[in-house]
Motif scaffolding. Structure first.
Motif, mmCIF file in Angstrom:
data_model
loop_
_atom_site.group_PDB
_atom_site.id
_atom_site.type_symbol
_atom_site.label_atom_id
_atom_site.label_comp_id
_atom_site.label_asym_id
_atom_site.label_seq_id
_atom_site.Cartn_x
_atom_site.Cartn_y
_atom_site.Cartn_z
ATOM 1 N N GLY A 195 0.779 -1.237 0.000
ATOM 2 C CA GLY A 195 0.000 0.000 0.000
ATOM 3 C C GLY A 195 0.811 1.287 0.000
ATOM 4 N N PRO A 196 1.630 1.498 1.046
ATOM 5 C CA PRO A 196 2.247 2.821 1.186
ATOM 6 C C PRO A 196 3.103 3.266 0.000
ATOM 7 C CG PRO A 196 2.528 1.552 3.200
ATOM 8 C CD PRO A 196 1.911 0.622 2.203
ATOM 9 N N ILE A 197 3.591 2.322 -0.808
ATOM 10 C CA ILE A 197 4.454 2.747 -1.915
ATOM 11 C C ILE A 197 3.702 3.656 -2.893
ATOM 12 C CG2 ILE A 197 4.090 0.757 -3.470
ATOM 13 C CD1 ILE A 197 7.282 0.907 -3.789
ATOM 14 N N ALA A 198 2.374 3.593 -2.844
ATOM 15 C CA ALA A 198 1.572 4.485 -3.699
ATOM 16 C C ALA A 198 1.777 5.955 -3.333
ATOM 17 C CB ALA A 198 0.098 4.107 -3.604
ATOM 18 N N LEU A 199 2.252 6.201 -2.118
ATOM 19 C CA LEU A 199 2.477 7.588 -1.690
ATOM 20 C C LEU A 199 3.737 8.195 -2.312
ATOM 21 C CD1 LEU A 199 1.923 7.205 2.176
ATOM 22 C CD2 LEU A 199 0.486 8.544 0.619
ATOM 23 N N VAL A 200 4.619 7.328 -2.786
ATOM 24 C CA VAL A 200 5.936 7.821 -3.215
ATOM 25 C C VAL A 200 5.825 8.589 -4.520
ATOM 26 C CG1 VAL A 200 8.279 7.143 -3.889
ATOM 27 C CG2 VAL A 200 7.110 5.938 -2.012
ATOM 28 N N GLU A 201 6.329 9.801 -4.498
ATOM 29 C CA GLU A 201 6.342 10.614 -5.716
ATOM 30 C C GLU A 201 7.670 11.348 -5.801
ATOM 31 O OE1 GLU A 201 2.921 13.080 -5.118
ATOM 32 O OE2 GLU A 201 3.945 14.306 -3.632
ATOM 33 N N GLN A 202 7.859 12.065 -6.867
ATOM 34 C CA GLN A 202 9.121 12.743 -7.111
ATOM 35 C C GLN A 202 9.559 13.586 -5.903
ATOM 36 O OE1 GLN A 202 10.686 11.906 -9.914
ATOM 37 N NE2 GLN A 202 12.472 13.046 -9.162
ATOM 38 N N ASP A 203 10.767 13.362 -5.448
ATOM 39 C CA ASP A 203 11.419 14.152 -4.388
ATOM 40 C C ASP A 203 10.867 13.949 -2.980
ATOM 41 O OD1 ASP A 203 13.209 15.201 -6.204
ATOM 42 O OD2 ASP A 203 11.893 16.883 -6.700
ATOM 43 N N LEU A 204 9.980 12.983 -2.804
ATOM 44 C CA LEU A 204 9.504 12.713 -1.445
ATOM 45 C C LEU A 204 10.678 12.213 -0.588
ATOM 46 C CD1 LEU A 204 6.868 12.220 0.411
ATOM 47 C CD2 LEU A 204 7.259 9.822 -0.134
ATOM 48 N N PRO A 205 10.942 12.877 0.549
ATOM 49 C CA PRO A 205 12.039 12.389 1.398
ATOM 50 C C PRO A 205 11.650 11.077 2.089
ATOM 51 C CG PRO A 205 11.439 14.672 1.935
ATOM 52 C CD PRO A 205 10.354 14.123 1.061
ATOM 53 N N VAL A 206 12.464 10.059 1.928
ATOM 54 C CA VAL A 206 12.228 8.770 2.576
ATOM 55 C C VAL A 206 13.492 8.373 3.347
ATOM 56 C CG1 VAL A 206 11.618 6.345 2.264
ATOM 57 C CG2 VAL A 206 10.658 8.065 0.719
ATOM 58 N N PHE A 207 13.368 8.329 4.666
ATOM 59 C CA PHE A 207 14.473 7.862 5.507
ATOM 60 C C PHE A 207 14.382 6.341 5.593
ATOM 61 C CE2 PHE A 207 16.323 11.539 7.877
ATOM 62 C CZ PHE A 207 15.491 12.549 7.411
ATOM 63 N N VAL A 208 15.510 5.687 5.453
ATOM 64 C CA VAL A 208 15.508 4.225 5.562
ATOM 65 C C VAL A 208 16.593 3.789 6.544
ATOM 66 C CG1 VAL A 208 15.551 2.033 4.325
ATOM 67 C CG2 VAL A 208 14.852 4.125 3.119
ATOM 68 N N ILE A 209 16.201 2.965 7.507
ATOM 69 C CA ILE A 209 17.167 2.432 8.472
ATOM 70 C C ILE A 209 17.571 1.041 7.998
ATOM 71 C CG2 ILE A 209 17.516 1.773 10.890
ATOM 72 C CD1 ILE A 209 14.715 3.902 10.737
ATOM 73 N N VAL A 210 18.845 0.890 7.708
ATOM 74 C CA VAL A 210 19.333 -0.368 7.138
ATOM 75 C C VAL A 210 19.914 -1.248 8.248
ATOM 76 C CG1 VAL A 210 20.899 -1.392 5.441
ATOM 77 C CG2 VAL A 210 19.904 0.856 5.016
ATOM 78 N N PRO A 211 19.436 -2.492 8.362
ATOM 79 C CA PRO A 211 20.010 -3.386 9.378
ATOM 80 C C PRO A 211 21.476 -3.682 9.064
ATOM 81 C CG PRO A 211 18.028 -4.355 8.382
ATOM 82 C CD PRO A 211 18.404 -3.160 7.559
ATOM 83 N N PRO A 212 22.245 -4.094 10.075
ATOM 84 C CA PRO A 212 23.663 -4.388 9.840
ATOM 85 C C PRO A 212 23.854 -5.397 8.717
ATOM 86 C CG PRO A 212 23.199 -4.386 12.178
ATOM 87 C CD PRO A 212 21.879 -4.248 11.487
ATOM 88 N N GLN A 213 24.898 -5.173 7.955
ATOM 89 C CA GLN A 213 25.181 -6.008 6.789
ATOM 90 C C GLN A 213 25.757 -7.361 7.210
ATOM 91 O OE1 GLN A 213 28.279 -4.363 4.365
ATOM 92 N NE2 GLN A 213 27.343 -5.056 2.466
ATOM 93 N N GLY A 214 25.499 -8.373 6.405
ATOM 94 C CA GLY A 214 26.169 -9.657 6.619
ATOM 95 C C GLY A 214 25.568 -10.440 7.755
#
Ligand code: M6R
Length: 368
Positions: A262-281
């Protein structure tokens, strides 16, 4: 009184390394066994517990969501987290073998207090995680585990949250020790990592200029999204709440895996999206989150990626990279939350809002 800072909130953000260190201090006895002196519930009783229910409001609720991941992992006891105002009105299943844990900075939140009363009426034992000595919630509980954040003046909770998370880790490890789970043997190792967190939080603060500049760049935003998975999900919720509270900006936090539902429908040009990435590996979710970053970026989002040092995989998909010191997945919230607090405080300042006394809000909500 604000120690040279413009806001109490900013001062309190900078006090976090000390506040977390103080909360962890003196929890070991001479044999390096964890001791929580204030938790006056016998070890025998704690061994009979078959369910943990964490009850809290707002930011403290998000601390509880982080705690669920750690407590279930370390203790293997089912742990639910519930918003206090919802708790007693739905006839929750509480027995003498339920351990209810409330989390409250002020110790005066009426919704949480009512939940304590209800839980005790049902025969549950209640432990209060609280920052305010002698306040009502610990007084009405069976036991208390104090956070040692010192007074928190800013309405938006910062060091309150971080010390609540730290106290929840202590409680989870203590229960693992008492109940003798396999993680009982790893307590000393996990505690050592916990004790290294204040210095890492300081490192995040030392690098905050980048976040201040980012706030200036994004000052005209109308909506900001935050994505995370596992313990990164409550961090995303907390990042969004901070923006709503003090910058009066519409913001949402989502579990990154829900985007496609659902929420991906909100994404449009230049919308700021913060993403927290879990530790790699070390973490299977890492690659899934990296794909989520690609998905939102392909739809025009401006991606602001919080990721540990040394992780180069996300670089092609990040408009802005915020580097975090390395930590194990469960402890990462103590680092990832900090730039989000700094961002909200700075944005509120740039927008001319009072970061300490946001409109319509009170520091402690003593009505139901
Ligand atoms: O004093 P408490 O921890 O019980 O307060 C709970 C919430 O009201 C509180 O965390 C609120 O959400 C904050 N303003 C968040 O920054």
């Amino acid at each position: 009184e604000k120690g040279g800072f413009d806001w109490f909130m900013r001062k309190e953000i900078h006090e976090q390394p000390q506040a977390v260190a103080d909360t962890l201090l003196g929890r070991f006895d001479a044999d390096r066994r964890l001791t929580l002196d204030e938790v006056r519930i016998s070890e025998a009783e704690l061994r009979t517990i078959d369910k943990i229910v964490i009850v809290a409001c707002g930011t403290a609720f998000y601390a509880g969501l982080v705690a669920k991941y750690a407590i279930e992992h370390w203790t293997r006891v089912p742990c639910e987290v519930e918003i206090a105002s919802e708790f007693r009105y739905r006839d929750p299943i509480i027995t003498g073998r339920t351990l209810v844990v409330t989390i409250s900075q002020s110790g005066e939140t009426a919704d949480t207090l009512m939940a304590v009363r209800h839980a005790r009426e049902q025969g549950a034992k209640v432990i209060a995680i609280c920052n305010t000595n002698g306040s009502t919630i610990p007084r009405e509980s069976d036991a208390v585990l104090y956070t040692h954040a010192g007074p928190e003046i800013g309405v938006a909770s910062t060091k309150g949250f971080m010390t609540q998370v730290a106290a929840c880790y202590l409680l989870g490890l203590y229960l693992a020790q008492v109940r003798g789970t396999k993680y009982g043997d790893e307590i000393a190792t996990i505690m050592r990592e916990l004790e290294s967190m204040p210095a890492k939080i300081q490192k995040v603060l030392d690098a905050q200029q980048q976040v201040l500049d980012l706030a200036a760049e994004l000052v005209d935003s109308k909506t900001v999204l935050f994505l995370g998975r596992h313990v990164g999900y409550p961090v995303a919720l907390e990042g969004a709440l901070k923006l709503k509270e003090i910058a009066y900006l519409h913001a949402e936090g989502f579990p990154a895996g829900e985007l496609k539902h659902g929420p991906i429908a909100l994404v449009e040009q230049d919308l700021p999206v913060f993403v927290i990435v879990p530790p790699q590996g070390r973490d299977q979710l890492h690659d899934k989150v990296v794909s989520n970053i690609q998905e939102v970026r392909a739809r025009g989002a401006r991606t602001i990626v919080l990721v540990e040092e040394g992780d180069h995989e996300v670089e092609p998909y990040a408009d802005v990279l915020i580097r975090l010191p390395q930590a194990s997945t469960l402890l990462q919230p103590l680092l990832a939350t900090v730039p989000l607090q700094v961002f909200a405080c700075e944005l509120a300042t740039l927008l001319g809002h009072d970061a300490d006394q946001p409109r319509n809000l009170a520091k402690s909500v003593t009505v139901e």
